[in-house]
Every structure is written in C-alpha cells, then in structure tokens.
Design a protein around this motif. Sequence first.
Motif, PDB file in Angstrom:
ATOM      1  N   ILE A  19       1.678  -7.631 -30.565  1.00  0.00           N
ATOM      2  CA  ILE A  19       3.096  -7.523 -30.921  1.00  0.00           C
ATOM      3  C   ILE A  19       3.532  -8.791 -31.656  1.00  0.00           C
ATOM      4  N   PRO A  20       4.096  -8.671 -32.851  1.00  0.00           N
ATOM      5  CA  PRO A  20       4.607  -9.849 -33.567  1.00  0.00           C
ATOM      6  C   PRO A  20       5.857 -10.405 -32.904  1.00  0.00           C
ATOM      7  N   VAL A  21       6.145 -11.676 -33.183  1.00  0.00           N
ATOM      8  CA  VAL A  21       7.288 -12.379 -32.581  1.00  0.00           C
ATOM      9  C   VAL A  21       8.183 -12.918 -33.683  1.00  0.00           C
ATOM     10  N   VAL A  22       9.496 -12.738 -33.541  1.00  0.00           N
ATOM     11  CA  VAL A  22      10.449 -13.294 -34.491  1.00  0.00           C
ATOM     12  C   VAL A  22      11.320 -14.335 -33.791  1.00  0.00           C
ATOM     13  N   THR A  23      11.535 -15.470 -34.463  1.00  0.00           N
ATOM     14  CA  THR A  23      12.356 -16.549 -33.916  1.00  0.00           C
ATOM     15  C   THR A  23      13.336 -17.032 -34.987  1.00  0.00           C
ATOM     16  N   ASN A  24      14.278 -17.859 -34.558  1.00  0.00           N
ATOM     17  CA  ASN A  24      15.233 -18.525 -35.461  1.00  0.00           C
ATOM     18  C   ASN A  24      16.093 -17.543 -36.251  1.00  0.00           C
ATOM     19  N   VAL A  25      16.254 -16.336 -35.745  1.00  0.00           N
ATOM     20  CA  VAL A  25      17.055 -15.333 -36.456  1.00  0.00           C
ATOM     21  C   VAL A  25      18.488 -15.824 -36.647  1.00  0.00           C
ATOM     22  N   LEU A  26      19.025 -16.511 -35.636  1.00  0.00           N
ATOM     23  CA  LEU A  26      20.391 -17.039 -35.700  1.00  0.00           C
ATOM     24  C   LEU A  26      20.360 -18.562 -35.802  1.00  0.00           C
ATOM     25  N   GLY A  27      19.409 -19.077 -36.570  1.00  0.00           N
ATOM     26  CA  GLY A  27      19.183 -20.519 -36.622  1.00  0.00           C
ATOM     27  C   GLY A  27      20.093 -21.291 -37.545  1.00  0.00           C
ATOM     28  N   THR A  28      20.965 -20.610 -38.297  1.00  0.00           N
ATOM     29  CA  THR A  28      21.964 -21.298 -39.118  1.00  0.00           C
ATOM     30  C   THR A  28      23.306 -20.611 -38.920  1.00  0.00           C
ATOM     31  N   ILE A  29      24.378 -21.340 -39.224  1.00  0.00           N
ATOM     32  CA  ILE A  29      25.712 -20.765 -39.077  1.00  0.00           C
ATOM     33  C   ILE A  29      25.899 -19.601 -40.041  1.00  0.00           C
ATOM     34  N   ASP A  30      25.333 -19.710 -41.236  1.00  0.00           N
ATOM     35  CA  ASP A  30      25.442 -18.610 -42.188  1.00  0.00           C
ATOM     36  C   ASP A  30      24.816 -17.335 -41.629  1.00  0.00           C
ATOM     37  N   ARG A  31      23.638 -17.455 -41.000  1.00  0.00           N
ATOM     38  CA  ARG A  31      22.977 -16.259 -40.483  1.00  0.00           C
ATOM     39  C   ARG A  31      23.765 -15.653 -39.324  1.00  0.00           C
ATOM     40  N   VAL A  32      24.434 -16.485 -38.535  1.00  0.00           N
ATOM     41  CA  VAL A  32      25.303 -15.949 -37.480  1.00  0.00           C
ATOM     42  C   VAL A  32      26.428 -15.136 -38.108  1.00  0.00           C
ATOM     43  N   ALA A  33      27.062 -15.675 -39.151  1.00  0.00           N
ATOM     44  CA  ALA A  33      28.154 -14.953 -39.828  1.00  0.00           C
ATOM     45  C   ALA A  33      27.640 -13.658 -40.439  1.00  0.00           C
ATOM     46  N   TRP A  34      26.472 -13.718 -41.095  1.00  0.00           N
ATOM     47  CA  TRP A  34      25.919 -12.512 -41.720  1.00  0.00           C
ATOM     48  C   TRP A  34      25.632 -11.430 -40.684  1.00  0.00           C
TER      49      TRP A  34
END
Length: 509
Positions: free
Chosen positions: A52-67
Amino acid sequence: MRDFLSFLEKKGQLKRIHEPVSPDLELTAISDRVLSMGGPALLFENVIGSSIPVVTNVLGTIDRVAWSMGLEKVEELEAIGEKLALLQQPKPPRDAKETFELGGLLWNLIKARPDYDLTPACHQTILNNEAVDLDQLPLTRPWPNDAGSVITFGLVITKDPETKVPNVGIYRLQKQSCNTMTVHWLSVRGGAGHLRKAAALGQKLEVAIAIGVHPLIIMAAATPIPIQLSEWLFAGLYSGKGVRLTRCKTLDLEIPSSAEIVLEGTITPGEEMSDGPFGDHMGFYGGIESSPLIRFHCITKRKNPIFHTTFSGKPPKEEAMLAIALNRIYTPILRRQVPEIVDFFLPMEALSYKLAIISIDKAYPGQAKRASMAFWSALPQFTYTKFIVVVDSSINVRDPRQVVWAISSMVDPQRDLLIIENTPFDSLDFASEKIGLGGRMAIDATTKIGAEINHQWGEQLQHSKEIQKRVDSRWKELGLSDITSNNPDATLFGYVMDYFISRKEITNS
C-alpha cells in the motif's frame, strides 16, 4: 482524497517517490525535511513491508489547506467562521438584509446534509475476523524513541450511546498486536465521553477508523466548535454540499464512503494497555499512559488503497498549518462571544495554542484582564492557552515587531501581569510543576487609562495622515517603488510572517 491528490499533482504540488522507503523512521524523516522547506505533498509508491502506498504532507502548506476547502486564500475562511458564529449564537433578524442572510444560512444547512452511497468504494474489499491483520498496513513510526507504529490521520468515529449523536475526532492510535490498537484521547474529547457513557450502561463502545478521506473532512473533525451539529454537517458547510456516507459492515456507525481504508472494532470499558511514549506537538516525547484498547474484527478498503499519514513535532508541521486556518475560522466566533475583541492571533511557533495575542478597543480600566478571562472560557480549545498578550486595536496582532514594542513600552510587570495558579492544564506540557495542573498568565500591553495610572502618559510618535499621503503619492517619483518591508530576519515568527507579508497583510503602523 484521490480527487484532491490529482488536483495537487496538476498544480505541481505532489511528488511521487518510486524508490523503496522504510515506514520505520525513514519515511517521516524525508517528509519532515520536505515540509520544513515548504515542499510538495509526497506519495511514496514503494513502502517496504507493504503493498500500500503512503501519502504525506498533503496539508503541509497554508495554500494547500485553503485549496482543500475550495478556496484560493486562507483569509476566505473567515466567511465560514461567520456562518458558524451565527449558528452558535443565532439572533432574530432586525431587517430584510439579516433575514436574507439567515435564510441563506438555513439553505446552506439543507445543502450540507449528508448523502448516502449504497455501493461505496470503501467496501470494495472486505476482511473479517482472522483475516484482519494490521501488519499488512504501512503504519509508520515517526521518531526514534516512539513506542511503536501509529495511525495519525484516521477519523475516529463513535456514537453517543444515549443520544446516538456521532462524534468524529482525530486521535493517535498505537498498534498493540495484529488486531488491536490503543487510542490516545483527552478526557474532554467526545470519544472519551462516549466511552464513559457506554461504561455506565454496561456496553461496549463501537469504533470505526476511516483512513484516507478528503482533507476537508479532516478540517471539520479538527474544528472543536461547541454547537450541537455533527462533524459531517460541518464538512458539508465547509464544502457547500453534503458528505457522502455509508454504513459500516459490522457496526451501527456511518463513515465517508470514499475512505481508502476503514477499521471496525469495539472498546470494552476498562480494557486498557500502555500507550507511548511518542513524539508530540510540544517537541518532546510524551509519557506512558494507560489508554483504551480497540479490538478490530473487520477491515474494509478500496482496491489498491492509499494510506494517509502525518506526524507531530515542533512547528512547522501539518497540524500547525491546520491551526493557522482554524485561527481564521475562530475569529468571527470569538468576536461574537467577546465583542470587545477586535482580532486575535495564535502564532505557529507557540504551538498554535499556547500563546494568544488579542487586540481590543479599550474603553475602561481593567478591560484587558476582563478580555483575558473571557478568552480563556470562550471555546474549549482555549482552556490550554498558557499566555495571553492583550494589545490596543491599533496594533497588528500578526506583526511581532508591533507586539513586542507594545509589551516593552506599555507593560509594568508589577501592575500588568495576571497570573492564575493551579488550573487544569495540558498533560503534555512538561513545563508545569504538576502534570495536568498549571498556571497561566495574561499580559496587559494596552495603553493605560483612568485608575490604571497616576501620571501623564506620553504621546505616541506618528506621522500625520497628510504627510503619509504625500509620501505615498511621491513614492514612485522618488524611485523607491522596488523597496518592500519584507525583512524576515527582523521578525520573531519568520515562517508565518513570510506568508502574511506575501499576502500583503503586514503593514507598518
């Protein structure tokens, strides 16, 4: 979550890593270094020990949180806060405009109601009883002295045994065996309250863990707002449409139908195991505690699922980015509860909740102390705020240069400090003399008026409005248009300041 990952990849904000990486320490170390550099989300496609692949840092910037919330800028979150503030303390409309706004909010609530899937993606593969094996999941161990591998970004879903109202929270879970995990939650959290009720009724508590959901749902679960609405409805308000849910295979609980992996189990009241130590958001390893044990008897998942994880530690971390966004949502709610507060800020470097800077329109002596007391009791999450600095409304709470100036020039420690001893406190704060019991302090950095002083206060230096306008009009003529005030070395909160300066929110007073 897959839709959002595709969105990030199109924006160049997702990096695929094909080389083999160990989930034990190495994966987190890579993610931490990339996050500290403001880098992209990472999708590890070859995790040692799991398919199973793993994803991290999805919300690692304020811009990505807003998006993730369908917004371009984090400042737009205050509009959501206005909606939630009105829901928390509704008032009868006074005119046609307020009637229209209330009607619009009620319509938003109707649109936010959950929808239901009969053939959910999360049930494409079903494993029961002896087939349940947590060792098949790419659970990570973030820090060298951590007690074991963990789930960190799973939605922990429970239901009140009496009212049947669900609670969705995000708590750390530690693997104990191939089919058991302990859950680490504070006694004030919803899941802990449900367990106490189940114990009183002599029942087991049903628990579902949903891993790999849209980040917007994570935001909703991380929003501890004291109104009687479920997190599913919060998520619907955030997105403008209802969350699609489905029922668990073996539990009377609802879960996001698009979740990548779902664990279904129960807690027997009183059955506990040692949990910890683990690296925590304070930047230290936490202690060892007895925590409730979940026994899993079913796993459902998508075909070829993706495992979503994060890690705690000194900021910047994903939890700090979430906190910056939540700060924007809290602002209108706080203003409604404490009208004298003009603005407030929770610096990321102060762990996003240990220090609050609030500005007020000061009208009478002692008002700063009153505002501090009101702040501590306004929302549950502010219970653990250790320091409050109160400044005048003319001070930009997001500019540390102005805040430090106010503290240095407006404060007499023997008069302007309010210290409260032996209050309930964060058990992860090792600075307290007694774990779980500590003091808190408010600093009155406002201009002193009335009975607060017995001498004339000096007049602040400032250029006249006329001369400032004149300089503005000549700025380009003087050849100074390429000069900006962006000097991060002169700030205390450089990381956050860089962001806000880039948004042109910081200006000199």
